[in-house]
Scaffold this motif. Structure first.
Motif, PDB file in Angstrom:
ATOM      1  N   SER A  99       0.845  -1.272  -0.043  1.00  0.00           N
ATOM      2  CA  SER A  99       0.182   0.038   0.134  1.00  0.00           C
ATOM      3  C   SER A  99       0.974   1.394  -0.098  1.00  0.00           C
ATOM      4  N   THR A 100       0.336   2.380  -0.354  1.00  0.00           N
ATOM      5  CA  THR A 100       1.184   3.665  -0.341  1.00  0.00           C
ATOM      6  C   THR A 100       1.638   4.048   0.795  1.00  0.00           C
ATOM      7  N   THR A 101       0.993   3.422   2.260  1.00  0.00           N
ATOM      8  CA  THR A 101       1.665   3.812   3.444  1.00  0.00           C
ATOM      9  C   THR A 101       2.224   2.435   3.808  1.00  0.00           C
ATOM     10  N   LYS A 102       3.222   2.438   4.715  1.00  0.00           N
ATOM     11  CA  LYS A 102       3.755   0.842   5.449  1.00  0.00           C
ATOM     12  C   LYS A 102       2.501   0.482   6.183  1.00  0.00           C
ATOM     13  N   ASP A 103       2.542  -0.780   6.139  1.00  0.00           N
ATOM     14  CA  ASP A 103       1.736  -1.650   6.764  1.00  0.00           C
ATOM     15  C   ASP A 103       2.112  -1.888   8.383  1.00  0.00           C
ATOM     16  N   ASN A 104       3.449  -1.593   8.509  1.00  0.00           N
ATOM     17  CA  ASN A 104       4.209  -2.044   9.778  1.00  0.00           C
ATOM     18  C   ASN A 104       5.248  -0.900   9.869  1.00  0.00           C
ATOM     19  N   GLU A 105       5.320  -0.026  10.812  1.00  0.00           N
ATOM     20  CA  GLU A 105       6.290   0.837  11.058  1.00  0.00           C
ATOM     21  C   GLU A 105       7.736   0.242  11.421  1.00  0.00           C
ATOM     22  N   GLN A 106       7.683  -1.116  11.403  1.00  0.00           N
ATOM     23  CA  GLN A 106       8.769  -1.831  12.022  1.00  0.00           C
ATOM     24  C   GLN A 106       9.682  -2.016  10.288  1.00  0.00           C
ATOM     25  N   GLU A 138       7.315  11.782  -2.420  1.00  0.00           N
ATOM     26  CA  GLU A 138       6.556  12.207  -0.935  1.00  0.00           C
ATOM     27  C   GLU A 138       5.409  11.116  -0.835  1.00  0.00           C
ATOM     28  N   ASP A 139       4.744  10.687  -2.018  1.00  0.00           N
ATOM     29  CA  ASP A 139       3.562  10.259  -1.798  1.00  0.00           C
ATOM     30  C   ASP A 139       3.885   8.544  -1.304  1.00  0.00           C
ATOM     31  N   GLN A 140       4.920   8.317  -1.684  1.00  0.00           N
ATOM     32  CA  GLN A 140       5.616   6.663  -1.428  1.00  0.00           C
ATOM     33  C   GLN A 140       6.088   6.791  -0.048  1.00  0.00           C
ATOM     34  N   SER A 141       6.550   7.966   0.580  1.00  0.00           N
ATOM     35  CA  SER A 141       7.352   8.095   1.845  1.00  0.00           C
ATOM     36  C   SER A 141       8.370   7.083   2.183  1.00  0.00           C
ATOM     37  N   PRO A 142       9.603   7.248   1.252  1.00  0.00           N
ATOM     38  CA  PRO A 142      10.587   6.118   1.553  1.00  0.00           C
ATOM     39  C   PRO A 142      11.456   6.455   2.790  1.00  0.00           C
ATOM     40  N   ASP A 143      11.746   5.550   3.587  1.00  0.00           N
ATOM     41  CA  ASP A 143      12.614   5.843   4.710  1.00  0.00           C
ATOM     42  C   ASP A 143      14.169   5.921   4.066  1.00  0.00           C
ATOM     43  N   VAL A 144      14.520   5.320   3.234  1.00  0.00           N
ATOM     44  CA  VAL A 144      15.890   5.401   2.566  1.00  0.00           C
ATOM     45  C   VAL A 144      15.768   5.570   0.914  1.00  0.00           C
ATOM     46  N   ILE A 348       8.940  -7.641   1.655  1.00  0.00           N
ATOM     47  CA  ILE A 348       7.263  -7.509   1.907  1.00  0.00           C
ATOM     48  C   ILE A 348       6.649  -7.532   0.598  1.00  0.00           C
ATOM     49  N   ASN A 349       7.063  -6.614  -0.062  1.00  0.00           N
ATOM     50  CA  ASN A 349       6.496  -6.220  -1.303  1.00  0.00           C
ATOM     51  C   ASN A 349       7.432  -5.385  -2.355  1.00  0.00           C
ATOM     52  N   HIS A 350       6.677  -5.080  -3.447  1.00  0.00           N
ATOM     53  CA  HIS A 350       7.666  -4.682  -4.525  1.00  0.00           C
ATOM     54  C   HIS A 350       6.438  -3.754  -5.428  1.00  0.00           C
ATOM     55  N   LEU A 357       8.113  10.725 -15.819  1.00  0.00           N
ATOM     56  CA  LEU A 357       8.545  12.031 -15.500  1.00  0.00           C
ATOM     57  C   LEU A 357       9.788  12.005 -16.072  1.00  0.00           C
ATOM     58  N   SER A 358      10.741  11.210 -15.316  1.00  0.00           N
ATOM     59  CA  SER A 358      11.917  10.785 -15.728  1.00  0.00           C
ATOM     60  C   SER A 358      11.966   9.784 -16.724  1.00  0.00           C
ATOM     61  N   ASP A 359      13.209   9.380 -17.506  1.00  0.00           N
ATOM     62  CA  ASP A 359      13.348   8.360 -18.186  1.00  0.00           C
ATOM     63  C   ASP A 359      13.339   6.913 -17.399  1.00  0.00           C
ATOM     64  N   HIS A 360      13.053   6.839 -16.135  1.00  0.00           N
ATOM     65  CA  HIS A 360      13.191   5.906 -15.316  1.00  0.00           C
ATOM     66  C   HIS A 360      11.810   5.834 -14.421  1.00  0.00           C
ATOM     67  N   PHE A 361      11.144   4.562 -14.152  1.00  0.00           N
ATOM     68  CA  PHE A 361      10.263   4.752 -12.957  1.00  0.00           C
ATOM     69  C   PHE A 361      10.812   4.238 -11.754  1.00  0.00           C
ATOM     70  N   PRO A 362      10.141   4.982 -10.724  1.00  0.00           N
ATOM     71  CA  PRO A 362      10.880   4.782  -9.383  1.00  0.00           C
ATOM     72  C   PRO A 362      10.356   3.263  -8.923  1.00  0.00           C
ATOM     73  N   VAL A 363      11.131   2.549  -8.103  1.00  0.00           N
ATOM     74  CA  VAL A 363      10.924   1.387  -7.612  1.00  0.00           C
ATOM     75  C   VAL A 363      11.056   1.519  -5.940  1.00  0.00           C
ATOM     76  N   ARG A 364      10.155   0.760  -5.184  1.00  0.00           N
ATOM     77  CA  ARG A 364      10.092   0.664  -4.265  1.00  0.00           C
ATOM     78  C   ARG A 364       9.819  -0.396  -3.209  1.00  0.00           C
ATOM     79  N   SER A 365      10.259  -1.049  -2.149  1.00  0.00           N
ATOM     80  CA  SER A 365      10.261  -2.054  -1.441  1.00  0.00           C
ATOM     81  C   SER A 365      10.349  -1.999  -0.131  1.00  0.00           C
ATOM     82  N   ASP A 366       9.404  -2.564   0.522  1.00  0.00           N
ATOM     83  CA  ASP A 366       9.385  -2.652   2.062  1.00  0.00           C
ATOM     84  C   ASP A 366      10.098  -3.789   2.583  1.00  0.00           C
ATOM     85  N   LEU A 367      11.017  -3.813   3.452  1.00  0.00           N
ATOM     86  CA  LEU A 367      12.015  -4.717   3.855  1.00  0.00           C
ATOM     87  C   LEU A 367      11.684  -5.001   5.459  1.00  0.00           C
ATOM     88  N   ARG A 368      11.782  -6.314   5.705  1.00  0.00           N
ATOM     89  CA  ARG A 368      11.839  -6.604   7.398  1.00  0.00           C
ATOM     90  C   ARG A 368      13.095  -7.044   7.485  1.00  0.00           C
TER      91      ARG A 368
END
Length: 379
Positions: A99-106, A138-144, A348-350, A357-368
């Motif tokens: 989901s757009t926001t993390k399911d678990n703050e850990q 900003e919408d994806q709110s990454p930690d790193v 957890i997800n991908h 916008l750029s010539d690449h799409f951003p990629v994010r993943s939640d890791l435990r």
């Protein structure tokens, strides 16, 4: 009374010949991940074409089933399955985008984005694109987040270091420019919500504009390393993309242009091979759990991607879906941006944000995190 075996019609014979050629091409493409392009460049080219060859072979399966030549269809499917690792690295049937926001703050939300200096391909900087890119992040709110082709100026509205720190609330950062004229700079950057305990870079020597940097992140006493990598690009110019568009529209290919593109692809394959060896050596000596992310500039079947991620958890392979396209351009038009982690992490997800916008799409993943403390090294 004797029965004669039914002969294949001429049309089926022609299609069988083409199917065999497609299968051979697919088989050669399967070898790309284990074959250094400096040893055999043709296998590298077959690896680049693997997604197309895969689709071609699947179409032949459908054709044979429709023609009721089931044995040919089954044999083709079996041959595709022989390259299961390459297949699953290229295409995933089921995934979890989260989901757009993390399911678990850990969880640690990891993101990689080649922002093309915060501008659209072939265009100058504009405030609108800059703001839209920051809004996507900003919408994806990454930690790193790992940035490739990060651009900033010392002051003013294009002081992107200041913008990222304030708007994204990522106050810890490490920026290593490959171009810097004391007014503006561009290069690799890592921004983190968590403190950075140590940092450094991996130089690719003569390969200007490409390289890797790392930052050791402290998440509540658990320290792990983030590698941000930007491997050798093909360095296509506008004329090369114009030629590719021309071929795609079925206009006659020009020998000079095609030879130039083949030469550039060959050089990029060979340079990435050298860079991969440097990164593998660096990773093997790392005593911390780590995540490697960035723009690999190569497809999942390639030697480059296979060698870097072979002992890691590739987040696309773990939780991705479809072909995982990350390049927003004419070529290569499949997955070239990756996040991979040591087995000390659970994926957890991908998710791939399809914002053009750029010539690449951003990629994010939640890791435990599944570790505590320093490790003795990596295999």
């Amino acid at each position: 009374m004797t029965s004669k075996k039914a002969k294949l019609p001429l049309f089926d014979k022609i299609m069988l010949f083409l199917a065999v050629l497609a299968a051979i091409g697919l088989g050669v493409g399967m070898l790309a991940g284990q074959t250094d392009p400096r040893d055999d460049i043709w296998i590298a080219f077959a690896g680049l074409g693997y997604p197309f060859l895969l689709v071609g072979n699947l179409l032949f399966v459908l054709f044979w089933f429709l023609r009721r030549r089931f044995i040919f269809g089954v044999v083709t499917l079996a041959f595709i399955a022989l390259g299961w690792n390459t297949l699953t690295a290229t295409y995933q049937f089921f995934g979890d985008e989260g989901s757009t926001t993390k399911d678990n703050e850990q969880y640690v939300r990891m993101m990689t984005y080649n922002v093309h200096q915060f501008k659209k391909y072939g265009e100058n900087n504009d405030i609108s694109t800059r703001d839209q890119i920051i809004k996507v992040i900003e919408d994806q709110s990454p930690d790193v987040i790992c940035f490739q082709e990060f651009f900033t100026r010392r002051k003013g509205e294009y002081d992107l270091i200041d913008s990222v720190k304030k708007r994204l609330k990522l106050k810890h950062y490490y920026f290593v420019p490959s171009v810097d004229n004391n007014y503006e700079a561009a290069g690799l950057a890592i921004f983190s919500r968590y403190p950075i305990k140590d940092k450094g870079k991996v130089s690719f020597g003569e390969f200007a504009g490409n390289g890797s940097i790392y930052a050791d992140i402290d998440v509540k006493g658990q320290v792990f390393r983030i590698y941000n990598v930007h491997l050798q690009s093909i360095s296509f110019q506008k004329e090369d993309y114009d030629y590719i568009d021309k071929v795609a529209k079925k206009m006659g290919p020009e020998y000079k242009s095609s030879r130039r593109i083949a030469s550039m692809l060959k050089a990029a394959f060979e340079r990435r091979s050298a860079q991969v060896n440097m990164m593998r050596s660096e990773m093997q000596h790392c005593k911390l759990p780590f995540v490697i992310a960035g723009d690999f500039n190569d497809t999942p079947a390639s030697y480059c991607v296979t060698q870097i991620t072979s002992s890691l958890k590739n987040t696309f392979k773990e939780k991705g879906s479809g072909f995982g396209k990350t390049y927003n351009g004419a070529f290569p038009n499949f997955q070239i941006d990756y996040i991979a982690a040591t087995k000390d992490f659970d994926v957890i997800n991908h998710h791939i944000s399809k914002d053009k916008l750029s010539d690449h799409f951003p990629v994010r993943s939640d890791l435990r995190l599944n570790f505590s403390g320093e490790k003795d090294g990596k295999d």
